[in-house]
Write a protein that holds these residues in place. Structure first.
Motif, PDB file in Angstrom:
ATOM      1  N   CYS A   1     -31.698 105.196   3.609  1.00 44.51           N
ATOM      2  CA  CYS A   1     -31.826 103.924   2.885  1.00 44.51           C
ATOM      3  C   CYS A   1     -32.258 102.835   3.855  1.00 44.51           C
TER       4      CYS A   1
ATOM      5  N   HIS B   1     -24.609 104.002  -1.432  1.00 43.06           N
ATOM      6  CA  HIS B   1     -23.848 103.038  -0.643  1.00 43.06           C
ATOM      7  C   HIS B   1     -24.090 101.608  -1.112  1.00 43.06           C
ATOM      8  N   CYS B   2     -25.350 101.280  -1.415  1.00 41.42           N
ATOM      9  CA  CYS B   2     -25.670  99.875  -1.718  1.00 41.42           C
ATOM     10  C   CYS B   2     -26.497  99.683  -2.986  1.00 41.42           C
TER      11      CYS B   2
ATOM     12  N   CYS C   1     -29.699 104.559  -3.587  1.00 38.92           N
ATOM     13  CA  CYS C   1     -28.687 104.703  -2.540  1.00 38.92           C
ATOM     14  C   CYS C   1     -27.276 104.549  -3.114  1.00 38.92           C
TER      15      CYS C   1
ATOM     16  N   CYS D   1     -29.526  99.575   3.736  1.00 32.55           N
ATOM     17  CA  CYS D   1     -28.248  99.587   4.458  1.00 32.55           C
ATOM     18  C   CYS D   1     -28.275 100.525   5.661  1.00 32.55           C
TER      19      CYS D   1
END
Ligand SMILES: Nc1nc2c(ncn2[C@@H]2O[C@H](COP(=O)(O)OP(=O)(O)OP(=O)(O)O)[C@@H](O)[C@H]2O)c(=O)[nH]1
Ligand SMILES: [Mg+2]
Ligand SMILES: [Zn+2]
Ligand SMILES: [Zn+2]
Lengths: 243, 125
Positions: free
Chosen positions: B74, B92-93, B90, B77
């Motif tokens: 990504c 995560h973000c 992604c 991030c």
């Protein structure tokens, strides 16, 4: 055959040591570590150089089946044939009449390539077709690839330019499903835009999806049916051929 | 079919390597195939078994497949994650500014070869 019946536990696995003279070694390991596509890339590079040297520009045209390649090529060739000497090669899995359609509609030289049922055409097949076709008297060779968004993307044909068609009925999310194809093309043409009103296709979304994969691609829109956008496409191709 | 097409490329490459190295028979071929390369392993095995019969130098060769997991990076991030089943977004973000770092491979890793007929070697011992 004896070797087929050879049991795994009969083998002495000795790693290949430099200068080793181990008499008991039966199986030798040869490290290859090479992409299966490597050889094709080498052949494609050689073909591209050969064509450039002869002053011939090759354009590879790809899309899903039925996205409008043959129709768009007829319209394109009719706009360019006054200015360029053009030949069209069509690849088809089974007998089809794409090449003779183009020849009839435009009057330019054409060749139908039958590739024996494979899902793509590679550099070596392209080279054989080019040799059979004879391109010395041409400025532009157009290769209509097989309707398939997976395999043709993996095989460099030796062309100078790759164009793909994404037709409106296929949907604006196609780039997300076939990222490699959208990444390898320098020109992406959204085709059949006369049908926009009937489909849930957003030009903005399609463009954004393509840009995310391939920020440098040129994106054009056409309708081979109404002729919209065809002159812009013809200008673009003309500029690329003239270098 | 895609698998048949790629089988011919593997065979062509392996045959060349085997001939260049003066081998007697190819015993096995190990491929590294990315998880999202779009190749179906079972179909590849079927195509392999059929296609090698026509190639004396490898008509008994086993096809061994090692899968390379698909990993996405990504840009937003700077973290990586497993592409399957996550996809382009992604975890995560939530960004879609992501790209595949591995998982699209189709490599010949190595081949195992016999330099002489097996029986001869056995009787020598
Ligand atoms: N409405 C509309 N239809 C189109 C357009 N271009 C092509 N078509 C239609 O789409 C169908 C497929 O067109 P082709 O040009 O044969 O597509 P192709 O990509 O060459 O197809 P394959 O070679 O079989 O993969 C035909 O029925 C065409 O008439 C267009 O701009 N607008
Ligand atoms: Mg066609
Ligand atoms: Zn294929
Ligand atoms: Zn992220």
């Amino acid at each position: 055959m004896t070797e087929c019946n050879m049991r795994r536990d009969e083998r002495v696995e000795t790693p290949v040591a430099e200068g080793s003279t181990n008499e008991t070694r039966k199986v030798r390991v040869i490290e290859v570590k090479e992409s299966v596509f490597h050889q094709n890339d080498v052949e494609a590079e050689a073909l591209r150089a050969e064509l450039s040297q002869k002053g011939v520009f090759m354009m590879n045209v790809m899309s899903s089946p039925g996205s409008g390649k043959t129709t768009a090529l007829c319209a394109l060739v009719n706009r360019l044939k006054e200015h360029l000497r053009i030949g069209v090669m069509d690849v088809d899995i089974e007998t089809s009449l794409d090449a003779s359609c183009v020849a009839e509609a435009t009057g330019v030289k054409s060749l139908q390539i039958h590739n024996g049922g494979l899902c793509h055409i590679d550099a070596e097949m392209t080279k054989r077709a080019i040799d059979a076709f004879g391109v010395e008297d041409l400025d532009l060779v157009i290769l209509e690839n097989i309707g398939n968004l997976v395999c043709p993307a993996e095989f460099d044909t030796g062309s100078h330019m790759s164009m793909m068609l994404l037709s409106v009925p296929e949907g604006d999310d196609k780039p997300l499903k076939y990222p490699l194809m959208f990444s390898v093309c320098d020109l992406i043409v959204i085709s059949k835009i006369d049908t926009l009103e009937f489909f849930d296709f957003s030009l903005e979304k399609a463009t954004a999806n393509i840009r995310a994969l391939n920020p440098n691609a040129t994106i054009l829109t056409i309708s081979a049916k109404t002729g919209e956008g065809m002159d812009v496409l013809a200008d673009y191709v003309m500029k690329r051929v003239k270098g | 079919m895609h698998e048949l097409g790629v089988t011919f490329y593997v065979i062509k490459d392996v045959k060349k390597i085997a001939e260049d190295n003066n081998v007697y028979k190819v015993d096995s071929v190990t491929l590294e195939i990315g998880q999202v390369s779009g190749v179906i392993h079972e179909q590849l095995q079927d195509c392999w078994k059929w296609a090698i019969k026509k190639e004396p130098i490898m008509d008994c060769a086993k096809l061994l497949i090692e899968e390379i997991p698909a990993v996405t990076f990504c840009e937003n991030c700077k973290k990586t994650y497993a592409t399957v089943p996550q996809g382009k977004i992604c975890p995560h973000c939530g960004s879609d500014r992501t790209y595949l770092t591995q998982g699209n491979e189709f490599n010949i890793k190595e081949i195992e070869v016999l330099d002489q007929p097996h029986e001869v070697i056995l009787s020598e011992e």
